[in-house]
Design an enzyme around this catalytic site. Structure first.
Site, mmCIF file in Angstrom:
data_model
loop_
_atom_site.group_PDB
_atom_site.id
_atom_site.type_symbol
_atom_site.label_atom_id
_atom_site.label_comp_id
_atom_site.label_asym_id
_atom_site.label_seq_id
_atom_site.Cartn_x
_atom_site.Cartn_y
_atom_site.Cartn_z
ATOM 1 N N GLU A 103 0.853 -1.207 0.000
ATOM 2 C CA GLU A 103 0.000 0.000 0.000
ATOM 3 C C GLU A 103 0.875 1.239 0.000
ATOM 4 O O GLU A 103 1.899 1.271 0.667
ATOM 5 C CB GLU A 103 -0.840 0.059 1.292
ATOM 6 C CG GLU A 103 -1.772 -1.093 1.459
ATOM 7 C CD GLU A 103 -2.219 -1.282 2.909
ATOM 8 O OE1 GLU A 103 -1.925 -0.413 3.764
ATOM 9 O OE2 GLU A 103 -2.840 -2.318 3.176
ATOM 10 N N ASP A 107 0.912 10.439 3.208
ATOM 11 C CA ASP A 107 1.523 11.389 4.130
ATOM 12 C C ASP A 107 0.431 12.301 4.679
ATOM 13 O O ASP A 107 0.148 13.355 4.136
ATOM 14 C CB ASP A 107 2.586 12.197 3.380
ATOM 15 C CG ASP A 107 3.617 12.753 4.336
ATOM 16 O OD1 ASP A 107 3.539 12.443 5.547
ATOM 17 O OD2 ASP A 107 4.495 13.500 3.881
ATOM 18 N N CYS A 422 5.253 44.283 -24.704
ATOM 19 C CA CYS A 422 6.336 43.737 -23.885
ATOM 20 C C CYS A 422 6.910 42.498 -24.562
ATOM 21 O O CYS A 422 6.194 41.526 -24.837
ATOM 22 C CB CYS A 422 5.794 43.387 -22.507
ATOM 23 S SG CYS A 422 7.005 42.572 -21.461
#
Ligand code: IVH
Length: 663
Positions: A103, A107, A422
């Site tokens: 498995e 966390d 730009c």
């Protein structure tokens, strides 16, 4: 009605296989709410309406775990894993291969859920293993935690154990919202899950994207469970609890090594953080023979992955200008190995983030890289600030075109106001237009785009179609043959699809899936460009924000000029005839995608399938029409094969999509 709603909840949150639309579900829930309001005496605490959270507690109560909640031994390499298996065999006095359950090690936060006669009566944290905190009010708000168990046959007293975690996507949007509103930003999904569970006010927890995944049982009274760990998990799943879809059974330790290798490759693709793999002896009788040492079972071990967080030093900060003019501070870092790769740059998001971190150049910082997301600087170690550290100054004008910077009200992002004047924005727009999922101009890479703009040869995507071999030959390192190839590739890009074209324009928040929905909904550019906000909102996938960006784009003359120039240059696509949903080739089918795909991410595959009318589910069942399985496919593939579900690979998927459904 409660049973019905609970069943829908289960299908949606535990099996990822809803059978009703969200709207139908909401209507059901509203009817129940109305009924309960009319007859308040009939409200029960396990009613699905009672998940919204309740008034704050004064403090957490304490809970003693009748069966202690243990931790796990770790293995840091294959050798340690093999040694674990040898130890077990020696203890049992047999050399036969051992069956293991594998498995992912999620966390998150370990929790215990106590069910009595099928009703959830208590939720608790692990605490020190023997005493934890009572978080019943909070776990009740988590949709994947059933308030009552489904089905029958469960023990009268059943303590279920598992991990509460926050999927990465939910974590990212929670933090994004927090950044925008100046609230607390969490360092990682684990802290976010812990912080969300430690709320005295469960109404806050209710708003957090938490999930629960079960991995074992604790106390079990007056009832029988199967004799294998994997079968126990299957039971829990049938009773309404979520289990990990990646779990698998292997027949020997070599199988464990292989499982680890395969999941390590796919770690970044999982929607949640894992810090390793847990291997457990599958036979419960054997588990009992082996027993425990101090705080960990002898019959299980966690094989750890490389850490996703590391400390390093901030060397400098640079400011990048993105496609939409957003100025992003980028941290230049002393290279560090984190999450399996060497990282030397990390995003700092925006000016507020630098302030929030209290960051200075020279600082020691904690860097996090999880999944395929850009590495982040999550915190600063102020205790180790160097004497020579210096403050970071945010530029006052665009570092590329010197235009004034603008900050929209309520937005943390600071943008260059120069628009398509730009050069940085021009470059990014062209790179995006030429990219593989957009108009896919072969050979027009990032470097070349930069050269073209710097040399003044192109300033908008429309200019690409005017380039000649002679123009290109002026560029450094560009031979006549590559120049000719590029001109051919640009010309070839003229024939495209409306969806690709819409995506290629780089309209804010319009990704591939949204572009596809827009193209399918409107069928032609004219219909799309002329659509009112109201009509845009009818498109699945389009909310008020996206609708607003779309209108802004169509209302800007410069954009329409570019589109016009592109179409005059011959960029074209077949107009789509609008197909009502029922006529879509995959309408009514449920597909599942698993494993690693090469030419697209799983999300992209999902969007494509959805575009053809399929429903895409997360797990395989008898109702699955087809499973797309890439390399590394695990339990889903096994299950599909067992159920006789059609399985195809990525190549077959592409052939199918291209041959049968295009145009
Ligand atoms: S089994 C007696 N299985 O890892 C066995 N633990 O260091 C105890 N964890 O605090 C745990 N995923 O919260 C087990 N599939 C999994 C797990 C898992 C995550 C966490 C658990 C525990 C820690 C053990």
């Amino acid at each position: 009605m409660r049973a019905q709603i609970n069943q829908h909840n289960y299908r949606y949150h535990v099996l990822d296989e809803p059978v009703v639309s969200d709207a139908e579900y909401d209507a059901l829930l509203r009817r129940l709410q109305a009924l309960e309001q009319q007859y308040p005496a009939l409200i029960s605490s396990d009613s699905p309406t009672q998940r919204v959270g309740s008034a704050p507690l004064q403090q957490f109560g304490q809970v003693r775990h009748d069966v202690p909640m243990l931790s796990l031994d770790n293995a840091f390499d294959d050798e340690e894993l093999l040694a674990f298996d040898r130890r077990l065999k020696e203890r049992i006095g047999s050399d036969s291969a051992i069956e293991y359950a594998c498995e992912p090690k999620l966390d998150g936060i370990a929790v215990s859920l106590l069910y009595e006669n099928g009703s959830l009566i208590r939720g608790a944290t692990r605490g020190d293993g023997s005493t934890g905190e009572d978080i019943t009010h909070n776990v009740r708000t988590i949709d994947s935690v059933p308030l009552t168990l489904l089905g029958s046959g469960y023990p009268e007293v059943l303590e279920v154990r598992g991990e509460i975690y926050m999927p990465r996507a939910g974590f990212a949007s929670l933090n994004e919202r927090a950044r925008e509103s100046g609230d607390k930003v969490f360092v990682n999904p684990r802290n976010a899950a812990a912080g969300s569970l430690r709320q005295l006010d469960s109404r806050i927890t209710a708003q957090r994207p938490l999930q629960m995944c079960c991995y074992s049982v604790g106390r079990v009274d007056r009832g029988q469970l199967p004799e294998r760990h994997s079968a126990i998990l299957d039971c829990l799943n049938e009773w309404g609890l979520r289990i990990n879809a990646e779990s698998a059974i292997v027949t020997s330790i070599e199988g464990c090594l292989e499982y680890y290798r395969q999941l390590a490759v796919r770690r970044d693709e999982l929607p949640y953080d894992i810090d390793g793999i847990v291997f457990k002896v599958n036979a419960i009788a054997l588990q009992q023979t082996l027993g425990f040492v101090s705080r960990a079972p002898r019959w299980a071990i966690a094989r750890k992955f490389p850490a996703q967080e590391q400390s390093t030093r901030l060397l400098d900060v640079e400011f990048q200008v993105g496609r939409t003019g957003a100025i992003t501070p980028v941290a230049r870092l002393e290279p560090v190995f984190v999450g399996g790769v060497t990282v030397s740059n990390a995003t700092l998001h925006n000016r507020d983030e630098i302030e929030r971190l209290g960051l200075e150049i020279g600082d020691e910082v904690l860097v996090r890289r999880a999944g395929d997301v850009i590495p982040q600087v999550v915190s600063v170690n102020l205790e180790r600030r160097a004497a020579g550290s210096r403050a970071i100054t945010f530029p006052e004008r665009c570092p590329v075109c010197d235009s004034a910077l603008v900050q929209a009200e309520g937005e943390a992002v600071i943008r260059c106001g120069g628009g398509l004047v730009c050069a940085a924005q021009q470059k990014e727009a062209i790179k995006h237009y030429a990219s593989r999922r957009a108009l896919d101009i072969e050979g027009l890479g990032d470097k070349l785009v930069e050269q073209l703009v710097d040399a003044g040869l192109v300033s908008s995507v429309a200019d690409l179609y005017q380039l000649s071999v002679a123009d290109l030959s002026e560029l450094e390192r560009m031979g006549p043959r590559s120049a000719a190839n590029l001109v051919t590739a640009i010309a070839a890009s003229r024939e495209t699809s409306l969806a690709r074209f819409v995506y290629a324009l780089g309209i804010r928040e319009v990704g591939e899936a949204t572009a596809l929905s827009l193209a399918q909904h409107f069928g032609s550019w004219e219909a799309l460009q002329g659509a009112t906000e109201e009509r845009l909102l009818q498109v699945p996938d389009v909310g008020p924000v996206v609708a607003d960006y779309l209108r802004q784009f169509f209302d800007t003359v410069e954009n329409l000029t570019v589109v016009k120039a592109l179409r005059e240059a011959g960029v074209s696509w077949p107009d789509l005839v609008q197909t009502p949903a029922a006529d879509q080739p995959l309408a009514g089918e449920t597909w599942v995608v698993t494993g690693t795909l090469e030419t697209m991410t799983r999300d992209q595959a999902k969007a494509l399938l959805q575009g053809y009318g399929a429903k895409v589910a997360a797990s395989v069942s008898a109702k699955t029409s087809c499973l797309v399985a890439g390399p590394g496919a695990g339990s889903k593939l096994t299950k599909a094969e067992k159920l006789g579900v059609t399985v195809i690979d990525e190549t077959a998927l592409q052939t199918l999509l291209e041959r049968d459904f295009k145009d």
